[in-house]
Design a protein around this motif. Structure first.
Motif, PDB file in Angstrom:
ATOM      1  N   VAL A 166       0.949  -7.067   6.549  1.00  0.00           N
ATOM      2  CA  VAL A 166       0.595  -5.848   5.829  1.00  0.00           C
ATOM      3  C   VAL A 166       1.831  -5.399   5.060  1.00  0.00           C
ATOM      4  CG1 VAL A 166      -0.076  -3.421   6.040  1.00  0.00           C
ATOM      5  CG2 VAL A 166      -1.179  -5.162   7.473  1.00  0.00           C
ATOM      6  N   SER A 167       1.721  -5.362   3.724  1.00  0.00           N
ATOM      7  CA  SER A 167       2.849  -4.938   2.902  1.00  0.00           C
ATOM      8  C   SER A 167       2.761  -3.429   2.673  1.00  0.00           C
ATOM      9  CB  SER A 167       2.830  -5.662   1.545  1.00  0.00           C
ATOM     10  OG  SER A 167       3.852  -5.148   0.701  1.00  0.00           O
ATOM     11  N   VAL A 168       3.904  -2.755   2.838  1.00  0.00           N
ATOM     12  CA  VAL A 168       3.952  -1.299   2.706  1.00  0.00           C
ATOM     13  C   VAL A 168       4.969  -0.923   1.636  1.00  0.00           C
ATOM     14  CG1 VAL A 168       4.563   0.862   3.882  1.00  0.00           C
ATOM     15  CG2 VAL A 168       3.237  -0.907   5.078  1.00  0.00           C
ATOM     16  N   SER A 169       4.542  -0.034   0.719  1.00  0.00           N
ATOM     17  CA  SER A 169       5.427   0.413  -0.355  1.00  0.00           C
ATOM     18  C   SER A 169       5.164   1.885  -0.645  1.00  0.00           C
ATOM     19  CB  SER A 169       5.169  -0.421  -1.616  1.00  0.00           C
ATOM     20  OG  SER A 169       5.996   0.040  -2.676  1.00  0.00           O
ATOM     21  N   GLY A 170       5.453   2.731   0.337  1.00  0.00           N
ATOM     22  CA  GLY A 170       5.194   4.158   0.176  1.00  0.00           C
ATOM     23  C   GLY A 170       5.997   4.748  -0.976  1.00  0.00           C
ATOM     24  N   LEU A 171       5.540   5.878  -1.486  1.00  0.00           N
ATOM     25  CA  LEU A 171       6.192   6.527  -2.636  1.00  0.00           C
ATOM     26  C   LEU A 171       7.412   7.326  -2.212  1.00  0.00           C
ATOM     27  CD1 LEU A 171       3.045   7.707  -4.622  1.00  0.00           C
ATOM     28  CD2 LEU A 171       4.357   5.584  -4.842  1.00  0.00           C
ATOM     29  N   SER A 172       7.649   7.424  -0.909  1.00  0.00           N
ATOM     30  CA  SER A 172       8.840   8.128  -0.402  1.00  0.00           C
ATOM     31  C   SER A 172       9.122   7.594   0.997  1.00  0.00           C
ATOM     32  CB  SER A 172       8.548   9.630  -0.318  1.00  0.00           C
ATOM     33  OG  SER A 172       7.572   9.862   0.695  1.00  0.00           O
ATOM     34  N   LEU A 173      10.304   7.923   1.503  1.00  0.00           N
ATOM     35  CA  LEU A 173      10.631   7.505   2.878  1.00  0.00           C
ATOM     36  C   LEU A 173       9.620   8.111   3.842  1.00  0.00           C
ATOM     37  CD1 LEU A 173      12.314   6.268   5.089  1.00  0.00           C
ATOM     38  CD2 LEU A 173      13.955   8.135   4.843  1.00  0.00           C
ATOM     39  N   ASP A 174       9.263   9.388   3.617  1.00  0.00           N
ATOM     40  CA  ASP A 174       8.287  10.036   4.510  1.00  0.00           C
ATOM     41  C   ASP A 174       6.947   9.305   4.492  1.00  0.00           C
ATOM     42  OD1 ASP A 174       9.272  13.554   4.287  1.00  0.00           O
ATOM     43  OD2 ASP A 174      10.016  11.848   5.456  1.00  0.00           O
ATOM     44  N   SER A 197       3.469  -4.865 -14.839  1.00  0.00           N
ATOM     45  CA  SER A 197       3.867  -3.516 -14.473  1.00  0.00           C
ATOM     46  C   SER A 197       2.599  -2.827 -13.956  1.00  0.00           C
ATOM     47  CB  SER A 197       4.466  -2.786 -15.675  1.00  0.00           C
ATOM     48  OG  SER A 197       5.095  -1.596 -15.225  1.00  0.00           O
ATOM     49  N   MET A 198       2.107  -3.315 -12.795  1.00  0.00           N
ATOM     50  CA  MET A 198       0.828  -2.872 -12.255  1.00  0.00           C
ATOM     51  C   MET A 198       0.823  -1.396 -11.882  1.00  0.00           C
ATOM     52  SD  MET A 198      -0.594  -5.786 -12.515  1.00  0.00           S
ATOM     53  CE  MET A 198      -2.153  -5.654 -11.674  1.00  0.00           C
ATOM     54  N   GLY A 199       1.981  -0.940 -11.328  1.00  0.00           N
ATOM     55  CA  GLY A 199       2.073   0.466 -10.917  1.00  0.00           C
ATOM     56  C   GLY A 199       1.465   0.743  -9.566  1.00  0.00           C
ATOM     57  N   LEU A 200       1.503  -0.264  -8.698  1.00  0.00           N
ATOM     58  CA  LEU A 200       1.033  -0.105  -7.303  1.00  0.00           C
ATOM     59  C   LEU A 200      -0.437   0.309  -7.185  1.00  0.00           C
ATOM     60  CD1 LEU A 200       3.867   1.548  -5.185  1.00  0.00           C
ATOM     61  CD2 LEU A 200       2.538  -0.470  -4.586  1.00  0.00           C
ATOM     62  N   PRO A 201      -1.344  -0.346  -7.925  1.00  0.00           N
ATOM     63  CA  PRO A 201      -2.760  -0.046  -7.702  1.00  0.00           C
ATOM     64  C   PRO A 201      -3.150  -0.569  -6.325  1.00  0.00           C
ATOM     65  CG  PRO A 201      -2.550  -1.985  -9.109  1.00  0.00           C
ATOM     66  CD  PRO A 201      -1.160  -1.473  -8.874  1.00  0.00           C
ATOM     67  N   ASN A 202      -3.699   0.262  -5.482  1.00  0.00           N
ATOM     68  CA  ASN A 202      -4.105  -0.189  -4.142  1.00  0.00           C
ATOM     69  C   ASN A 202      -5.100   0.803  -3.556  1.00  0.00           C
ATOM     70  OD1 ASN A 202      -2.580   1.433  -1.649  1.00  0.00           O
ATOM     71  ND2 ASN A 202      -1.537   1.621  -3.615  1.00  0.00           N
ATOM     72  N   GLU A 203      -5.776   0.392  -2.482  1.00  0.00           N
ATOM     73  CA  GLU A 203      -6.864   1.192  -1.895  1.00  0.00           C
ATOM     74  C   GLU A 203      -6.383   2.221  -0.881  1.00  0.00           C
ATOM     75  OE1 GLU A 203      -9.083  -0.137  -4.487  1.00  0.00           O
ATOM     76  OE2 GLU A 203     -10.199   0.913  -2.918  1.00  0.00           O
ATOM     77  N   CYS A 240       0.813  -1.215   0.000  1.00  0.00           N
ATOM     78  CA  CYS A 240       0.000   0.000   0.000  1.00  0.00           C
ATOM     79  C   CYS A 240       0.843   1.261   0.000  1.00  0.00           C
ATOM     80  CB  CYS A 240      -0.955   0.017   1.197  1.00  0.00           C
ATOM     81  SG  CYS A 240      -0.147   0.089   2.802  1.00  0.00           S
ATOM     82  N   THR A 241       0.192   2.328  -0.531  1.00  0.00           N
ATOM     83  CA  THR A 241       0.758   3.669  -0.521  1.00  0.00           C
ATOM     84  C   THR A 241      -0.121   4.510   0.414  1.00  0.00           C
ATOM     85  OG1 THR A 241      -0.551   4.027  -2.535  1.00  0.00           O
ATOM     86  CG2 THR A 241       1.782   3.594  -2.827  1.00  0.00           C
ATOM     87  N   LEU A 242       0.271   5.766   0.647  1.00  0.00           N
ATOM     88  CA  LEU A 242      -0.490   6.612   1.575  1.00  0.00           C
ATOM     89  C   LEU A 242      -1.943   6.729   1.119  1.00  0.00           C
ATOM     90  CD1 LEU A 242       0.477   8.011   4.118  1.00  0.00           C
ATOM     91  CD2 LEU A 242       0.805  10.093   2.787  1.00  0.00           C
ATOM     92  N   SER A 243      -2.121   7.054  -0.169  1.00  0.00           N
ATOM     93  CA  SER A 243      -3.470   7.240  -0.727  1.00  0.00           C
ATOM     94  C   SER A 243      -3.747   6.190  -1.799  1.00  0.00           C
ATOM     95  CB  SER A 243      -3.564   8.639  -1.358  1.00  0.00           C
ATOM     96  OG  SER A 243      -3.042   9.597  -0.464  1.00  0.00           O
ATOM     97  N   ARG A 244      -5.036   6.068  -2.111  1.00  0.00           N
ATOM     98  CA  ARG A 244      -5.480   5.098  -3.112  1.00  0.00           C
ATOM     99  C   ARG A 244      -4.819   5.409  -4.454  1.00  0.00           C
ATOM    100  NH1 ARG A 244      -8.657   4.430  -7.112  1.00  0.00           N
ATOM    101  NH2 ARG A 244      -9.788   2.452  -7.414  1.00  0.00           N
ATOM    102  N   ARG A 245      -4.526   4.372  -5.232  1.00  0.00           N
ATOM    103  CA  ARG A 245      -3.942   4.562  -6.569  1.00  0.00           C
ATOM    104  C   ARG A 245      -4.654   3.655  -7.568  1.00  0.00           C
ATOM    105  NH1 ARG A 245       1.313   6.249  -7.534  1.00  0.00           N
ATOM    106  NH2 ARG A 245       1.695   4.545  -8.996  1.00  0.00           N
ATOM    107  N   ASP A 246      -4.890   4.217  -8.787  1.00  0.00           N
ATOM    108  CA  ASP A 246      -5.453   3.397  -9.865  1.00  0.00           C
ATOM    109  C   ASP A 246      -4.391   2.452 -10.418  1.00  0.00           C
ATOM    110  OD1 ASP A 246      -7.480   6.097 -11.214  1.00  0.00           O
ATOM    111  OD2 ASP A 246      -7.947   4.535  -9.743  1.00  0.00           O
ATOM    112  N   GLY A 247      -3.138   2.894 -10.406  1.00  0.00           N
ATOM    113  CA  GLY A 247      -2.077   2.094 -11.015  1.00  0.00           C
ATOM    114  C   GLY A 247      -1.990   2.372 -12.508  1.00  0.00           C
TER     115      GLY A 247
END
Ligand SMILES: CC(C)(C)CCc1c(C(=O)O)[nH]c(=O)[nH]c1=O
Length: 309
Positions: free
Chosen positions: A96-104, A69-75, A46-53
């Motif tokens: 719970v898998s975490v893959s934020g778009l930045s360290l922050d 090459s899904m592009g991290l689609p997640n809720e 997951c990322t902080l916010s929902r993504r279409d991917g």
């Protein structure tokens, strides 16, 4: 033969679970995994916010595996924290898998997971995107060390990382040296897909997925030897850590090989995507048959006992 095992002192009926990203983006999919005979489940990174991917086609099954090459689609992370809050941990563990778009972003998500005080296990995806023009943290050892220093400190509880595949002994050594510095880094999941393969359809003379000019992560039969190598490399180099094997599993024999190489749990991606959660029944049946043929009654009879010549 008995498939019961333990992971970080937790009992599991069997060592099998899904790979992050497969059959785990929506609650209904996760429910199907919880209902299945899988020993555990993990949520889509997951990322902080929902993504279409990415635009489709972004996944393609192939005779020998898959490319994506899904592009991290997640809720978005809150959706998965809510799911984790409602999960019945008596039934089976949830990761719970975490893959934020930045360290922050990763630190924000990890802090929220820590505040939720849930028995879920954090699997930090080190193939997560990082600064433009720089490789993924899994391939940038300084960034990887910095991510882990901050996440380990912020989370303060046991957690794990999902690693990309390495192909050089110096990379195995350098990555293991970093991972061994973090006492609460309790498990290592090897491997993520083999990055940026290119599959060509001869008839149409075209790529088979739309994003990134057809470049995407490889899974399935293509990656089994690389997955086994990474499982065994980190099993040898990180004796205090638990290894989760992932990559190329579609039969009970493949599960047996990952366990022999040193894995404690074994994740299934491409084959689960193609066959559905009933695959966990088949894999357990095949693993039991193989163990019986070899005279093993429990997984600990052979786990990590790969012989060399
Ligand atoms: C490739 C990234 C989008 C940066 C991370 C998410 C991910 C994806 C994905 O969402 O495309 N696919 C994978 O095979 N592995 C991954 O870790």
């Amino acid at each position: 033969p008995e498939l019961a095992t333990t992971f970080l002192e937790q009992p599991l009926d069997n060592p099998l679970m899904n790979a992050a990203g497969v059959w785990c983006t929506l609650a209904a999919q996760l429910d199907a995994l919880v209902e299945s005979s899988a020993g555990a489940a993990v949520t889509k990174s997951c990322t902080l916010s929902r993504r279409d991917g990415n635009p489709e086609p972004r996944y393609r099954a192939l005779p020998l595996g898959s490319i994506n090459s899904m592009g991290l689609p997640n809720e978005g992370h809150v959706y998965y924290l809510d799911y984790a809050a409602c999960h019945d941990y008596e039934r089976k563990p949830l990761f719970v898998s975490v893959s934020g778009l930045s360290l922050d972003d990763n630190l924000t998500i990890v802090a929220a997971l820590r505040e939720a005080v849930l028995p879920a296990f954090l699997e930090l995806n080190l193939s997560c995107p990082n600064v433009e023009g720089k490789p993924q943290p899994g391939y940038d050892f300084e960034a990887m060390d910095q991510f882990l220093a901050e996440v380990a400190t912020a989370y303060r509880r046991p957690f794990g990382v999902k690693l990309p595949p390495y192909f050089d002994f110096v990379h195995f050594d350098n990555a293991a040296e970093i991972l061994n510095r973090y006492d609460n880094l309790a498990f290592i999941t090897c491997i993520n897909s083999i990055g940026n393969g290119l599959v060509i359809d001869t008839e149409s003379e075209s790529t088979v997925i739309r994003p990134k000019d057809g470049f995407g992560g490889l899974g399935g039969d293509y990656v089994l030897p690389t997955a086994l190598a990474n499982v065994n490399a980190f099993h040898r180099r990180c004796p205090g850590k638990t290894i989760i094997g992932c990559g190329g599993v579609s039969t009970g024999e493949h599960v047996f090989q990952h366990l022999l190489a040193g894995a404690t749990l074994v994740q299934v991606g491409t084959a689960l995507h193609e066959e559905g959660p009933s695959i966990f029944d088949r894999l357990q049946k095949e693993l039991r048959e193989l163990m019986a043929k070899k005279g093993y009654t429990r997984i600990e009879d052979f786990r990590g006992r790969l012989k060399t010549l």
